[in-house]
Design a protein around this motif. Structure first.
Motif, short mmCIF file in Angstrom:
data_model
loop_
_atom_site.label_atom_id
_atom_site.label_comp_id
_atom_site.label_asym_id
_atom_site.label_seq_id
_atom_site.Cartn_x
_atom_site.Cartn_y
_atom_site.Cartn_z
N VAL A 242 45.76 38.06 43.01
CA VAL A 242 46.59 37.06 42.35
C VAL A 242 47.90 36.94 43.12
O VAL A 242 48.68 37.88 43.17
N ASP A 243 48.12 35.79 43.78
CA ASP A 243 49.32 35.61 44.61
C ASP A 243 50.54 35.28 43.76
O ASP A 243 51.65 35.72 44.06
N LYS A 244 50.33 34.52 42.70
CA LYS A 244 51.44 34.09 41.86
C LYS A 244 51.19 34.47 40.41
O LYS A 244 50.27 33.98 39.79
N PRO A 245 52.02 35.37 39.85
CA PRO A 245 51.83 35.75 38.46
C PRO A 245 51.83 34.57 37.52
O PRO A 245 51.18 34.60 36.47
N ASP A 246 52.55 33.47 37.86
CA ASP A 246 52.61 32.35 36.93
C ASP A 246 51.28 31.59 36.87
O ASP A 246 51.11 30.68 36.06
N ALA A 247 50.33 31.97 37.72
CA ALA A 247 49.01 31.37 37.64
C ALA A 247 48.20 31.93 36.48
O ALA A 247 47.19 31.39 36.09
N LEU A 248 48.66 33.05 35.94
CA LEU A 248 47.98 33.66 34.81
C LEU A 248 48.33 32.93 33.53
O LEU A 248 49.40 32.34 33.39
N ASP A 249 47.43 33.00 32.56
CA ASP A 249 47.72 32.35 31.29
C ASP A 249 48.78 33.14 30.52
O ASP A 249 48.99 34.32 30.74
N ASP A 250 49.42 32.47 29.61
CA ASP A 250 50.56 33.06 28.90
C ASP A 250 50.17 34.30 28.12
O ASP A 250 50.94 35.27 28.02
N SER A 251 48.97 34.29 27.55
CA SER A 251 48.58 35.43 26.72
C SER A 251 48.44 36.70 27.56
O SER A 251 48.79 37.79 27.11
N GLN A 252 47.92 36.55 28.78
CA GLN A 252 47.79 37.73 29.64
C GLN A 252 49.15 38.25 30.06
O GLN A 252 49.41 39.45 30.04
N LEU A 253 50.06 37.35 30.41
CA LEU A 253 51.42 37.77 30.75
C LEU A 253 52.08 38.46 29.58
O LEU A 253 52.77 39.47 29.73
N ALA A 254 51.87 37.91 28.38
CA ALA A 254 52.48 38.50 27.19
C ALA A 254 51.96 39.91 26.96
O ALA A 254 52.71 40.81 26.57
N SER A 255 50.67 40.13 27.23
CA SER A 255 50.11 41.46 27.00
C SER A 255 50.69 42.47 27.98
O SER A 255 50.88 43.63 27.64
N ILE A 256 50.94 42.04 29.23
CA ILE A 256 51.54 42.93 30.21
C ILE A 256 52.98 43.27 29.80
O ILE A 256 53.41 44.43 29.88
N ASP A 257 53.73 42.28 29.35
CA ASP A 257 55.08 42.54 28.86
C ASP A 257 55.05 43.50 27.67
O ASP A 257 55.90 44.39 27.55
#
Length: 462
Positions: A3-18
């Protein structure tokens, strides 16, 4: 997947990492406070700044290892006001490390996981077939939405019963009719799979299986393929150590192993001791309070070599690993954090050679018709410093006496080629002349055991 750009991930996945990072930051102060209740950690951390410990500052605390915990004994434990169960990790030396789990933390784990399940209710439980661990004493009870048919490799007729269970439908209230998960120790699954291949040479009939889950031994490419070909489903490998609550499971999406949130993983350079974000290094685990209470373990070096990434998995920004075996059986590059040979690379090079002797497994079980076929190959890796301080690497293979001299030479040449071609750093060192590599055939050898199934935990230390 990279994954080159974290913003390519969906919001729910980013939220789970946070959320994962927030959980670690929230639990680390309590984890440190709990450890400070022991004489061992008070002495170990004397002079350390413990005021603001989170996942970013955790690296400033010293690491600990198995020998220091073994030597400390009860001085590294919190036993007051609780009832404890012993967990023995025997490893390869036979000298056990005895750690403990309290009734208080086990009750907390059960209640915590139960609450999580209630938040995500399921209409029907999954149905599974599980080969129980014959080597482990105390186990932690963790609720899960699955009903397992539990059998042992030592149960007479269990292989045939297991096949009938997979092929037939079953009637239990609120449980799926067919088994969708086959799980167990890798060596148990090996024995069951080989027996099935022998009895069904044209292939086992279709089942309702959707997944095979293997754990407690390094899963080689050859055996992963055999599992997949026999059961016609993907394979997930699990990684854990018995001393620490919290495991890592291989992801079907990206192939990397992701840790459960109950533990904070770090990977350290073998030479520098610095935290690594990419590359191969030594695994250190911190067991989080209140999931682990009686036996605090903070920055605990497990003895395992792993490849780590913070960018290439499907969860960028988190620590994902690929297990590479017990570090003591690998070959580090002198004076650096790099490795010339990972333990797993050596095992992969010899695992598919029929003439290599093996350690028998389940030799006293009648239904295991060839206990050597499922056992660990007998080989040993050693290093020494030769002329001009060049590193001499030798791999010894134990072969049956009837193997001809010509075939021995072919085997040695094949292993040499496999190791050299599959390891870029070793290739470069061989060209420069800073390293030499020899493969010798012998009658017997005390083998390198890069992972242990009988130690009570997956990949337990020696």
């Amino acid at each position: 997947m990279v994954v080159d750009k974290p913003d390519a991930l969906d919001d729910s996945q980013l939220a789970s990492i946070d959320a994962l990072h927030a959980l670690h930051d929230a639990l680390l102060p309590g984890t440190v406070a709990n450890a400070l209740r022991t004489d061992f950690f008070r002495e170990c951390w004397a002079g350390c700044d413990l005021a603001h410990i989170d996942r970013r500052t955790l690296r400033h605390l010293p690491t600990i290892d198995k020998e220091s915990i073994r030597a400390a004994g009860e001085a590294a434990q919190n036993r007051e006001g609780v009832v404890c169960n012993d967990v023995l990790t025997s490893g390869t030396t036979g000298n056990p490390l005895v750690t403990i789990r309290s009734d208080r933390e086990q009750k907390f784990i059960e209640q915590f996981v139960t609450r999580q399940l209630l938040n995500k209710p399921v209409r029907r439980y999954l149905r599974g077939l599980h080969f129980t661990n014959p080597y482990h004493g105390h186990l932690i009870s963790v609720p899960a939405p699955i009903h397992n048919h539990r059998i042992s490799v030592y149960d007479a007729g269990s292989f045939e019963y297991a096949r009938r269970t997979l092929l037939h439908s079953h009637k239990d209230a609120d449980v799926a009719e067919q088994c969708s998960v086959l799980s167990g120790l890798e060596r148990c699954l090996r024995a069951f799979t080989l027996d099935t291949m022998a009895r069904y040479p044209e292939g086992f009939p279709p089942t309702g299986l959707r997944l095979v889950v293997s754990y407690s031994q390094y899963l080689t490419r050859k055996w992963r393929q055999r599992f997949q070909d026999t059961w016609r489903v993907p394979v997930i490998d699990g990684f854990s150590v018995s001393e620490v609550f919290g495991s890592a499971n291989q992801c079907l999406q990206c192939g990397w192993y992701h840790f459960e949130p109950y533990v904070v993983p770090e990977v350290l350079g073998a030479h520098s001791g610095e935290v690594m974000h990419e590359g191969a290094g030594l695994l250190a685990l911190t067991a989080l309070y209140p999931f682990q209470q009686a036996q605090p373990l903070v920055r605990y070096l497990t003895g395992d070599l792993v490849e780590v990434t913070h960018a290439a998995s499907c969860r960028p920004g988190t620590t994902a690993i690929l297990p590479l075996g017990r570090a003591r059986y690998g070959v580090p590059e002198p004076g650096s954090d790099a490795w010339l040979l990972a333990p797993s690379a050596i095992l992969e090079a010899v695992d598919d050679i029929a003439e290599v002797k093996r350690i028998a497994r389940f030799a006293d079980v009648e239904q295991v018709t060839d206990p050597y076929a499922i056992g660990h190959p007998k080989y040993r890796t050693s290093t020494a410093h030769g002329k001009a301080d060049a590193l001499e690497v030798k791999v010894e293979l134990a072969l049956a006496r009837e193997v001809s001299g010509q075939r021995r030479a072919e085997i040695a040449s094949d292993v040499m080629q496999h190791l050299a071609q599959g390891n870029i750093r070793l290739q470069g060192a061989l060209r420069k002349g800073t390293v030499s590599l020899a493969v010798d055939c012998c009658d017997d050898v005390r083998p390198d055991m890069i992972s242990q199934a009988h130690s009570g935990g997956v990949w337990s230390p020696a």
